[in-house]
Design a protein around this motif. Sequence first.
Motif, PDB file in Angstrom:
ATOM      1  N   ALA A  20      23.180 -25.326  27.809  1.00  0.00           N
ATOM      2  CA  ALA A  20      21.843 -25.205  27.887  1.00  0.00           C
ATOM      3  C   ALA A  20      20.816 -26.451  27.849  1.00  0.00           C
ATOM      4  N   LEU A  58      20.465 -16.166  26.303  1.00  0.00           N
ATOM      5  CA  LEU A  58      21.391 -17.268  26.703  1.00  0.00           C
ATOM      6  C   LEU A  58      22.669 -16.805  26.566  1.00  0.00           C
ATOM      7  N   VAL A  97      15.237 -23.991  31.401  1.00  0.00           N
ATOM      8  CA  VAL A  97      16.436 -24.396  30.846  1.00  0.00           C
ATOM      9  C   VAL A  97      17.431 -24.252  31.998  1.00  0.00           C
ATOM     10  N   LEU A  99      21.303 -24.221  32.821  1.00  0.00           N
ATOM     11  CA  LEU A  99      22.430 -23.600  32.324  1.00  0.00           C
ATOM     12  C   LEU A  99      23.544 -24.212  33.209  1.00  0.00           C
TER      13      LEU A  99
END
Length: 333
Positions: A20, A58, A97, A99
Amino acid sequence: MDHLHDIIPQLSADEKQIMATITNVEGSAYRKEGTAMLLQTDGDSIGMLSSGCLEGDLHHRIDDVHAEGAQVVSYDMRGYGELSWGEGTGCNGVIEVLLEPVTEELAASMRRMHDAVNQGETVLRWATTEGSGWFIRGAEPDGQTVQLAGQAAAMKRGSGRSSISDSRGEKIFVQTIRPRPRLFVFGAGPDARPLMQMAVRCRYEVTALDWRPAALEKVKNEIPEAKRALGYPHEWWAETAFRSGDMAVIMTHHFERDREALMHLLQQPMAYIGVLGSKTRTKRLLQTETLPEMVTTPIGLSIGAEGPEEIAVSVISQLIALQNAVKTGEVMA
């Protein structure tokens, strides 16, 4: 400093992991663009992107990212309600973010990149939801990244932001990855070791140089992560190759050793040369009334520090401030 240097050696496609990376921040946030974190299904992680409010979500996305592929997630940290991500933590921005599932291809590419960085190269890494790559800054990029290199260069000259858009409107994240900063501490006495300890915790690559075996043995016991160079100055130079961006602090408390170290370092591509003691003593070391601009003495920020631990705080703060000043205007700090 982010945890990328710690993350890359732990990348493995044998277990389900995702990487991430904060790619964009609007407003204020706990961490900056370019901060990375490695998460895996057993709950372990390396690094952190927030003060703890994002990490749980996350972790829940690991399976989805591996099933669906890379994705960008946006967190609005501006609210204070029960359903907001901010939850009154003090953040007041929107964080995007990226990923990425850790595949064998990604892990191998990142390891090659890390090898280049460990050899002193500065690289630019680009990433989208469709793929990622990297190239050495200043070198000719391959065909796949020629266009990105041009865009990154234009971005660097402009706003300095780390996300750009291609012709299709897709966001491309670009970050600068530099070698881990190296700090050379001349002298391994009791006042030098707290400085080394703090530098290691701040992810500097630390080398202690001293002619006294007992002093370096204490470094070995107290700061095992630090490298050690035993010998006198002429032996230090035979074993040590300095490179652009290196930093040094001279604190042997031995006038002649300090003088030899300082005279040699003035001929090297150092980013910082700090000399413990007063300006008067440093002028005596160089036998001059005008100190070179690159010499900092006394060392550390002026915070009224007393004792080895407080002096260590002031010196590391000064080094961090210097590094952040150098980063200004880069594609990614």
